[in-house]
Structures are given as C-alpha cells and as structure tokens.
Design an enzyme around this catalytic site. Structure first.
Site, PDB file in Angstrom:
ATOM      1  N   CYS A  28       0.252  -3.858   4.504  1.00  0.00           N
ATOM      2  CA  CYS A  28      -1.202  -4.017   4.612  1.00  0.00           C
ATOM      3  C   CYS A  28      -1.653  -5.468   4.577  1.00  0.00           C
ATOM      4  O   CYS A  28      -2.736  -5.797   5.072  1.00  0.00           O
ATOM      5  CB  CYS A  28      -1.905  -3.237   3.504  1.00  0.00           C
ATOM      6  SG  CYS A  28      -1.610  -1.454   3.584  1.00  0.00           S
TER       7      CYS A  28
ATOM      8  N   HIS B 234      -9.195  -5.687   2.961  1.00  0.00           N
ATOM      9  CA  HIS B 234      -8.403  -4.619   3.572  1.00  0.00           C
ATOM     10  C   HIS B 234      -9.104  -3.294   3.317  1.00  0.00           C
ATOM     11  O   HIS B 234      -9.493  -2.985   2.184  1.00  0.00           O
ATOM     12  CB  HIS B 234      -6.997  -4.622   2.967  1.00  0.00           C
ATOM     13  CG  HIS B 234      -6.203  -3.394   3.272  1.00  0.00           C
ATOM     14  ND1 HIS B 234      -6.130  -2.834   4.527  1.00  0.00           N
ATOM     15  CD2 HIS B 234      -5.447  -2.586   2.459  1.00  0.00           C
ATOM     16  CE1 HIS B 234      -5.365  -1.756   4.482  1.00  0.00           C
ATOM     17  NE2 HIS B 234      -4.935  -1.591   3.242  1.00  0.00           N
TER      18      HIS B 234
ATOM     19  N   ASN C 174      -7.839   3.742   7.518  1.00  0.00           N
ATOM     20  CA  ASN C 174      -6.945   2.693   7.024  1.00  0.00           C
ATOM     21  C   ASN C 174      -5.787   2.516   8.001  1.00  0.00           C
ATOM     22  O   ASN C 174      -4.875   3.339   8.055  1.00  0.00           O
ATOM     23  CB  ASN C 174      -6.421   3.083   5.638  1.00  0.00           C
ATOM     24  CG  ASN C 174      -5.448   2.079   5.049  1.00  0.00           C
ATOM     25  OD1 ASN C 174      -5.030   1.140   5.713  1.00  0.00           O
ATOM     26  ND2 ASN C 174      -5.066   2.287   3.799  1.00  0.00           N
TER      27      ASN C 174
END
Length: 329
Positions: free
Chosen positions: A116, A256, A286
């Site tokens: 990520c 994020h 996501n």
C-alpha cells in the site's frame, strides 16, 4: 552536471476499470445485512477488471493520461517506476512491457513491490532521479486486487479494488516545489498480518495446493487497523517536522484510502480537519498503492492544485511498510 533544485508534478492521470461492483453484491454473497460494508469501511462501490483486462492495460491508460497532461512526448521519459503488488507475471517484471506499450523508447523501467505504500517509495526515488539527472520520470501505481481476493473471507473481500494512478515528475528550479519532507518506515515484526501464502520461493505453487493459498488473507484486522494508524500518524508527524511545517500549513491531506475509520483517526491525531482530507474510497474502494495517485488525479480534476499548496501523503500496508511525504505543488 549540476542537480536540479527540486522536482514538480507536471501531469496527473488515473484509470479505473468499467465494471462497477456495489456493496449489495458482496453483502449478499457473504450473508451481511444491507449497509454493513459502508458503515465499517466507508466504501459504497469499487471497480473490478473485466476478464482478460491486464495490469499493464490499466497502468498504461493512467500513464498515458499523465504524460499527455504533462505536455511531454514519450521519448522525454527517462525512467518508469511501476508500484504494484499484482504484476501480470511473477517473472518478467511488468514495467518494461508497460514502457514498451507507452512507446517510452528512452526509459528504464522497473517494478516496485511496496504494497500500500509503494507509490510513496516510488515517488521519493523518482524525486531523487529527477533532481540528479534533470530528466522526467513516470511513476505509476496500479493493482488488480479483485483476482487476489478470497471471496469467502470477509475481512478482505469487502475492501479491495482495481485501479491505476500516475504522475509525471519533471525538474524544477523552485525550492518550494516537490519533496519538502519525507519519512519511510517498516516493521517486519508484523510481516504476516496481510499475506498471500503461496507463490513465492518459500512456497512455490504446486498441483496439490489448495486454491485459497494463492489468495490474499488478512490474519488480524484489528491489529492491522492499529498498526496502520500508528505508522501513518508517526510517519506523517516526522515528515512534517522534516519539512519544518505544522498541520495548519497543510492544504490537503491525501491518505492511503484503506478504510475511512483509519484515516479519520489519523487526521484527528494529526490535527487536520476532515474538510482538508481527500476522500475517494466511497466510490473506488481500496486499490492499495494506487489509491494515493488516484486520489491526487481526481482531486486535481475536481479542484486543481494551485502553486504553493502543501500536500501531506501517508500510507501503511502489508509488510509492514509505510511512509509519508510532504509535497509542494
């Protein structure tokens, strides 16, 4: 050869697959009550790739958009960095094929596997290259996570999406632009919180292996939440200190997009009001490393960045890896 003073983002781009998957589809499959996913994650829908759509397909579309918006020619790009956890193949890397498809005839190309936080690692490396060599760099983060989701595992099945985001960095002589502060971190003591058990050299694929061993699993969602909050907050604080800036100096906070509860807690701990937080998770879910460049591109389209703005970017994910960047527009 003297170095450039800084780098700046000359072009943004993003792409999401056409297929839009609403929460109801997943909630029905998992036996969840209506609204369960949005209440816990902030997600209403996500985009998943069609059969046959490749990681390099979506990455190329985002990259081409960024190059066009930077008003550059393909031959101008000196380096292509692809942050991804879902390359088309384990070998060869996907970045050389991506550069070929974009006709980047003068570009080096390499994959970066930073989960990520991969885009932030790629961005910091790109900044150093641009300042040292005074040549443009294309940074793309892209993932097709829908093919790594275990549809029976609630913790991960409700979260992940497919998307690509890109930026083009070019040299600048303005000391107020580009990378103003950064902090990168890792904590391998939590290495297995999110993992794909098989497929690496430790556990190669075999004909007798269960299918779900090649799919993503989240072993402890609560612990991942806590560690992400801690890492994102700590990295952001250190990056701002490195830039000699305070939360009040940040114009837009671009975290994020892991889960709204995570970045709401982080923004509260940092003292950054929710009105300054860029949110794309509601409609796009996501997509791991792709969420920050996707969010940057969408935010710039909705309300273009103006010279002098200060952006704070932060992420944490599998590994654990994390980081934060303060960026001057």
């Amino acid at each position: 050869m003297s170095q450039a003073v800084s780098s700046r983002i000359a072009g943004f781009g993003h792409y999401v697959p056409f297929r839009r998957v609403e929460n109801a589809v997943i909630e029905d499959r998992l036996g969840l009550e209506a609204g369960w996913i949005e209440r816990r994650t902030g997600i209403r829908a996500r985009h998943w790739a069609e059969d046959g759509e490749l990681l390099t397909d979506i990455a190329a579309k985002a990259g081409q958009s960024a190059i066009d918006r930077a008003s550059l020619q393909p031959a101008d790009i000196a380096l292509t960095l692809l942050a991804t956890s879902t390359p088309d193949h384990l070998l060869p890397p996907s970045a050389p094929l991506l550069a070929h498809r974009l006709n980047l005839i003068n570009s080096g190309a390499v994959d970066l596997a930073g989960a990520c936080s991969g885009f932030l690692y790629a961005l910091t490396l790109a900044d150093g290259f641009v300042r040292t060599h005074k040549r443009p760099v294309l940074v793309i983060a892209a993932n097709i996570l829908s093919r790594r989701i275990n549809p029976a595992e609630r913790a991960s099945a409700v979260l992940f999406a497919d998307a690509a985001g890109a930026v083009v960095l070019v040299p600048s002589n303005d000391i107020g632009k580009g990378l103003l502060g950064m902090d990168l971190a890792s904590d391998g003591s939590h290495y297995d919180l999110i993992s794909i058990p098989a497929g690496g050299s430790k556990r190669p694929f075999s004909p007798h292996m269960a299918h779900d061993e090649s799919l993503m699993t989240m072993h402890n969602g609560k612990e991942m939440f806590a560690q992400a909050v801690q890492m994102m907050t700590g990295c952001a604080e250190r990056a701002m200190a490195n830039a000699e800036l305070y939360p009040a100096d940040i114009d837009r906070f671009v975290p994020h997009q892991a889960n709204t509860r995570i970045f709401d807690v982080v923004s509260e701990k940092l003292g950054i009001e929710s009105c300054r937080t860029v949110r794309t998770i509601t409609e796009y879910g996501n997509s791991s490393a792709a969420t920050i460049p996707l969010s940057l591109s969408i935010a710039n389209g909705d309300r273009p960045f103006i010279s002098g703005e200060k952006l704070l970017l932060t992420a944490a994910g599998a590994g654990l890896t994390g980081g934060a960047v303060v960026w001057g527009v």
